[in-house]
Enzyme design. Structure first.
Site, PDB file in Angstrom:
ATOM      1  N   ALA A 188       0.818  -1.216   0.000  1.00 43.48           N
ATOM      2  CA  ALA A 188       0.000   0.000   0.000  1.00 43.48           C
ATOM      3  C   ALA A 188       0.848   1.260   0.000  1.00 43.48           C
ATOM      4  CB  ALA A 188      -0.941   0.000   1.210  1.00 43.48           C
TER       5      ALA A 188
ATOM      6  N   TYR B 241      -5.476   4.802  -2.531  1.00 40.87           N
ATOM      7  CA  TYR B 241      -6.220   5.699  -1.638  1.00 40.87           C
ATOM      8  C   TYR B 241      -5.730   7.139  -1.837  1.00 40.87           C
ATOM      9  CZ  TYR B 241      -8.102   7.609   2.729  1.00 40.87           C
ATOM     10  OH  TYR B 241      -8.769   8.365   3.654  1.00 40.87           O
TER      11      TYR B 241
ATOM     12  N   THR C 178      -4.204   9.388  -0.258  1.00 37.85           N
ATOM     13  CA  THR C 178      -2.895   9.868   0.190  1.00 37.85           C
ATOM     14  C   THR C 178      -1.723   9.094  -0.404  1.00 37.85           C
ATOM     15  OG1 THR C 178      -2.957   8.399   2.126  1.00 37.85           O
ATOM     16  CG2 THR C 178      -3.840  10.638   2.405  1.00 37.85           C
ATOM     17  N   LYS C 179      -1.987   8.124  -1.282  1.00 35.97           N
ATOM     18  CA  LYS C 179      -0.931   7.243  -1.761  1.00 35.97           C
ATOM     19  C   LYS C 179      -0.136   7.849  -2.922  1.00 35.97           C
ATOM     20  CE  LYS C 179      -1.736   3.892   1.163  1.00 35.97           C
ATOM     21  NZ  LYS C 179      -2.906   4.300   1.918  1.00 35.97           N
ATOM     22  N   GLY C 180       0.893   7.100  -3.375  1.00 32.85           N
ATOM     23  CA  GLY C 180       1.801   7.587  -4.421  1.00 32.85           C
ATOM     24  C   GLY C 180       1.081   8.012  -5.679  1.00 32.85           C
TER      25      GLY C 180
END
Length: 397
Positions: free
Chosen positions: A176, A200, A202-204
């Site tokens: 994740a 999600y 906030t992810k890369g």
């Protein structure tokens, strides 16, 4: 003297370009908004980016982990070894099957599970009869190891795969935090039996909510494809007319074309996002070096750190203030932080259900008392960086 920002700086925010917005708008205009051609395009382009044959899109990393466990036949008589320092999703999917999560303590520097921590876990919590590894407490058969690449620092995949092979276990990576990380020249997503990514907010890269599964087992990926959408044996947009067959009782875990359209553009921008996060992380590492009582995250010398998070640890006996005070002081200065993660054994459900005790996980317990994640995301400006740096120095020096 307290120096405060005029606006609040969260610890993470997504970066959404005008190109991405237009791509989503085109899907909305097209009339096909659920899983369809854009989802397929996203899967193909993601697999190409990672360097694997195939990728399967799902509506969350949680769904991907669940489907990977289902594909290998985990049931109520099974157990899975995983990290105690992770988000609840990693362990809750094991509980979906009424299986047993066997928690491993972590390395004190990376807070990842390692071959050493896994060996300690197996020795103290498992039994090996020469053929099957089982949970010492319940007798349930261990089926898999689920390493978590915390903050984007890769676990020792070579060592973990070798250990898993000895015991006949699958390796399902919770990646994740790990896009687009590289370990020893190979991208995360090409190592384990399965790798599960999160998109999600906030992810890369983000699709709002969403995830992707890669695997070296094409027949098990075929199983995941069916089970992500009710156990139906054909994609809706690719059926010959109205006919389809339900081959098993599946789930509603498909990604939509609206989300995939965003993901396609985010994928094109992924290296740019990673480069910017890395610049910020390196500036933090250089600037915070030598602050008393502040332990900085390690560089990944075996590959490319994704720098999803910048986690520091505050030793209250050596630092000017403790972790909790630092968090409050930064909040007073309009700077957000977060904690990754409250260990699994600290949560009431897992304590009550499995009898976990913090004394059995001393490294993770010490981490929990000290760690905090500082703001780090591609959209941060130079002024945002300055504000974080100046605030941390003001509090700790």
């Amino acid at each position: 003297m307290l120096t405060s920002r005029k606006t609040y700086l969260p610890f993470a925010l997504p970066s959404i370009s005008e190109e991405a917005i237009e791509e989503v708008a085109q899907v909305l205009r097209s009339g096909w908004v659920t899983s369809g051609p854009k989802t397929k395009q996203f899967e193909i382009e993601f697999a190409h980016f990672i360097g694997t044959q195939e990728a399967v899109a799902v509506n969350s990393a949680t769904a991907g982990l669940h489907l990977a466990l289902e594909a290998i036949g985990v049931d109520e008589n099974s157990a899975v070894i995983t990290s105690c320092v992770t988000f609840t999703a990693t362990t809750e999917v094991i509980c979906y099957f009424k299986a047993e999560p066997i928690l491993s303590d972590v390395d004190p520097i990376t807070n990842n599970i390692t071959v050493a921590t896994l060996k300690d876990t197996i020795q103290s919590r498992c039994k090996w009869d020469g053929k099957f590894l089982s949970c010492l407490k319940t007798g349930k058969t261990v089926r898999a190891i689920m390493p978590v690449h915390l903050a984007g620092y890769s676990c020792d995949m070579e060592g973990i795969l070798e250990l898993a092979k000895f015991y006949g276990l699958y390796v399902i990576e919770d990646a994740a935090h790990s896009f687009p990380a590289i370990h020893k020249g190979k991208m995360i997503g090409t190592w384990g039996d399965f790798t599960v990514f999160s998109f999600y907010a906030t992810k890369g890269i983000t699709t709002g909510e969403g995830g992707m599964v890669t695997s070296r087992h094409s027949h098990l990926l075929d199983r995941i494809k069916k089970m992500r959408l009710h156990g139906i044996n054909r994609d809706a947009f690719n059926r010959p007319g109205w006919y389809y067959e339900v081959v098993d009782a599946g789930y509603k875990y498909n990604l939509t074309d609206i989300q995939a359209a965003l993901g396609i553009v985010q994928l094109r921008e992924a290296n740019q996002f990673w480069k910017r996060r890395t610049e910020i992380a390196h500036r933090y590492l250089e600037t915070f070096q030598g602050i008393p009582g502040m332990a900085l995250p390690p560089e990944d010398l075996d590959g490319k750190h994704s720098w999803h998070l910048f986690r520091v640890k505050i030793d209250s006996e050596k630092a000017k203030v403790g972790r909790d005070t630092l968090v409050e002081e930064l909040k007073d200065r309009n700077i957000g932080t977060s904690l990754h993660f409250i260990p699994i054994f600290e949560h009431p459900y897992y304590k009550k259900t499995f009898g976990y005790e913090s004394k059995d996980f001393p490294v993770a317990k010490a981490m929990y008392d000290r760690s905090v994640s500082l703001p780090l995301f591609a959209g941060m400006t130079k002024e945002d960086e300055d504000d974080v740096i100046n605030a941390v120095k003001e509090v700790l020096l």
